[in-house]
Design a protein around this motif. Structure first.
Motif, short mmCIF file in Angstrom:
data_model
loop_
_atom_site.label_atom_id
_atom_site.label_comp_id
_atom_site.label_asym_id
_atom_site.label_seq_id
_atom_site.Cartn_x
_atom_site.Cartn_y
_atom_site.Cartn_z
N SER A 39 0.84 -1.21 0.00
CA SER A 39 0.00 0.00 0.00
C SER A 39 0.87 1.25 0.00
O SER A 39 1.76 1.39 0.84
CB SER A 39 -0.90 0.01 1.23
OG SER A 39 -1.76 -1.09 1.17
N ILE A 60 -0.92 -1.71 -4.44
CA ILE A 60 -0.26 -2.04 -5.71
C ILE A 60 0.07 -3.53 -5.71
O ILE A 60 0.77 -4.02 -4.83
CB ILE A 60 1.03 -1.20 -5.90
CG1 ILE A 60 0.66 0.29 -5.97
CG2 ILE A 60 1.78 -1.61 -7.15
CD1 ILE A 60 1.85 1.22 -5.95
N THR A 120 -2.54 4.74 0.70
CA THR A 120 -3.84 4.03 0.70
C THR A 120 -4.17 3.36 -0.64
O THR A 120 -5.29 2.92 -0.86
CB THR A 120 -5.03 4.96 1.10
OG1 THR A 120 -5.21 5.92 0.06
CG2 THR A 120 -4.81 5.63 2.44
N LYS A 121 -3.20 3.34 -1.54
CA LYS A 121 -3.46 2.69 -2.83
C LYS A 121 -2.72 1.35 -2.85
O LYS A 121 -1.50 1.31 -2.63
CB LYS A 121 -2.94 3.59 -3.95
CG LYS A 121 -3.39 3.15 -5.33
CD LYS A 121 -2.78 4.07 -6.38
CE LYS A 121 -2.97 3.48 -7.74
NZ LYS A 121 -2.22 4.20 -8.75
N GLY A 161 0.99 4.81 -11.67
CA GLY A 161 -0.21 4.24 -12.28
C GLY A 161 -0.70 4.98 -13.51
O GLY A 161 -1.87 4.88 -13.88
#
Lengths: 294, 274
Positions: free
Chosen positions: A194, A200, A197-198, A259
């Motif tokens: 993370s 991967i 909060t994303k 991203g």
């Protein structure tokens, strides 16, 4: 050295007598009004003036064509030189074409609105880069065995080490793709991390690509270090060029980590990377001096 | 040093050389895919090997297509000293290079056609016998290249032999002097060293020329046989095996020549004539 214009000059000299005879048959009204010919009174003067004027026109024409020919020849020479430098050795060839397969050709396909147009070309590029990668491992081992690292800075050595890991990773992935080895889940997923909060997803492909990015970052640091060290103008310029090329590679990698999946932005960034790489190769070829080769 | 270690060292060194030189990479790739093809002819090979051979063929295609730029640049444009190729080389060498340039240009077209960048269309489809006109041109140019290459190498061998016999004579002369007189021993020693270095360099030249003769001859036989078999539409397994074996042998000789030149560099003559 024979200048390019000389060839044209020789050709033109051969046709000059013929063109002079042809032009003397022209009516005077075809000539410009401010030429001496219109001020002449006798027919004898007229003939002399006509010849002079024709000679001047011819000379101008000759100069114009000669310079155009020289420009065209220089452009052609530079195009050939660039392509020669790219195709000089597998190392530089792979460094340039590896950006074409996922990014630049995708951008061209997007612009042409013809998906899959370069499918075969992409496949050839992929195979070529994979085959060269396998041999790069041997080159990396040879770099260690021959103790070439002694001549380079610590960032360059670390970068080379990271590149070796990336080459090994890419080769394992290639072997798995062909079917020699079965990586099972490792190739697709190793887990998630993370960042802000994303989540991967991590895979062997992701790790390999990031190791390659780290290698470029280390090469950029080495180039930055070399720009600050005392040295001649060639070494300084070379270091600056390498710094910009490696920084562009790092930026492209950061875009991927962040991203960014936009074909246009990735294609443009890859185009910049390729241009800078070609710039480094051309400068290296021009001055033929040693510099750390990736 | 341990023999195994030495073998590993030379193996890695050779592979590293292959990774940085297109000539050796092309030959190594051709040898690899031909070996797999021979294995496929002899018996069934697994799926990964079929994919691998297809990918190696793609690599060969990429190398052959891009050689045009380097060769044509060398031929058509001046070098760093400002001299053109034809000013510095013999007519035979120039003819050899012109045919190679023409062949690589045709190969570039073939490569572009394979990856669907251009369409050769009628040029590639119109054929005499079972072979297209385009292939006749393609094979004709490379055959002419090897013919002139062979001629050039033979010239080099005869020229080197003359100089070599002279160098041997000089070495004998200085050896005699070294044995007979004590005076001027230093000068005699230097002269002897110089002529021994010249002899070594000439031997390297001669071996290189002989390797080139062997490569060009085997390639000429290979191309002629391939065209003849294609014209007669013979595609039997023994004929294919013959072509693959001959191709492998000629590339092995070529690769050996490259490594010979790599590991037997010219000995520098530090001693000037006094």
């Amino acid at each position: 050295m024979l200048p390019y214009g000389t060839y044209f000059h020789c050709i033109l000299r051969q046709i000059k007598p013929f063109s002079l005879t042809m032009n003397t048959q022209m009516p005077l009204s075809y000539l410009p009004h401010d030429t001496d010919i219109h001020k002449s009174s006798t027919s004898e003067d007229c003939k002399i003036a006509e010849t002079c004027c024709d000679g001047r026109t011819f000379s101008l024409l000759e100069k114009g064509l000669q310079s155009s020919f020289t420009i065209i020849a220089h452009v052609v020479e530079n195009v050939f030189l660039t392509l020669k430098v790219i195709c000089a050795d597998p190392n530089s060839f792979a460094a340039v074409i590896r950006k074409f397969d996922p990014y630049i050709l995708a951008l061209v396909e997007k612009i042409n609105k013809s998906p899959g147009e370069f499918q075969k070309l992409k496949s050839v590029i992929g195979s070529t880069v994979s085959c060269i990668n396998v041999l790069q491992i041997a080159a990396d081992i040879d770099y260690g065995v021959q103790a070439k690292y002694k001549q380079e800075g610590k960032f360059a050595v670390l970068g080379r080490l990271a590149m070796f890991v990336a080459h090994v990773g890419e080769t394992i992935l290639w072997f798995s793709q062909i079917g020699f080895i079965n990586l099972k889940k490792i190739a697709t997923s190793l887990g998630n991390i993370s960042i802000f909060t994303k989540a991967i997803p991590i895979s062997l492909r992701w790790v390999t690509a990031r190791t390659c990015g780290i290698a470029y970052a280390l090469f950029a640091l080495d180039a930055l270090q070399r720009t600050m060290k005392p040295g001649d103008i060639f070494q300084k310029t070379m270091a600056k060029l390498e710094l910009s090329a490696n920084a562009a590679e790092v930026l492209l990698d950061l875009m991927l980590v962040a991203g960014v999946v936009n074909v246009i932005s990735l294609g443009i960034m890859a185009g910049i990377c390729v241009s800078l790489e070609i710039g480094v190769l051309l400068y290296q070829d021009k001055y033929k001096a040693g510099s750390p080769v990736k | 040093m341990n023999t195994t270690f030495l073998c590993c060292h030379y193996g890695i060194n050779a592979m590293a050389h292959t990774a940085t030189h297109f000539d050796s990479l092309e030959k190594a790739a051709k040898i690899s895919h031909r070996m797999i093809d021979i294995a496929a002819l002899a018996g069934r090979i697994s799926e990964p090997f079929s994919i691998l051979t297809a990918q190696i063929k793609d690599l060969v295609l990429a190398i052959e297509s891009t050689r045009f730029f380097g060769i044509t640049h060398q031929l058509a444009f001046p070098d760093e000293k400002g001299c053109y190729f034809f000013q510095e080389n013999t007519k035979v060498k120039c003819a050899e290079r012109v045919f190679l340039s023409a062949h690589t240009a045709l190969k570039l077209l073939v490569g572009a056609d394979r990856v669907n960048l251009i369409k050769l269309g009628i040029i590639a489809s119109y054929s005499i016998g079972y072979v297209s006109i385009f292939r006749y041109f393609l094979e004709g140019t490379i055959l002419s290249y090897y013919f002139f290459g062979n001629w050039d190498a033979r010239g080099k061998v005869s020229a080197t032999q003359e100089r070599l016999s002279m160098a041997i004579g000089k070495i004998e002369k200085w050896k005699d002097r070294q044995q007979t007189s004590m005076a001027g021993t230093e000068r005699t020693h230097l002269k002897l060293k110089k002529w021994e270095a010249i002899k070594y360099n000439l031997n390297v030249d001669q071996t290189n020329a002989w390797i080139k003769i062997a490569v060009t001859l085997s390639k000429m036989v290979l191309i002629s046989s391939a065209v003849a078999l294609a014209v007669l539409n013979i595609t039997s397994a023994p004929s294919l095996l013959y072509l693959l074996t001959l191709g492998t042998v000629s590339d092995v000789i070529g690769l050996a020549g490259i490594f010979y030149a790599e590991y037997h560099p010219y000995r520098r003559i530090a001693v000037t004539s006094q």
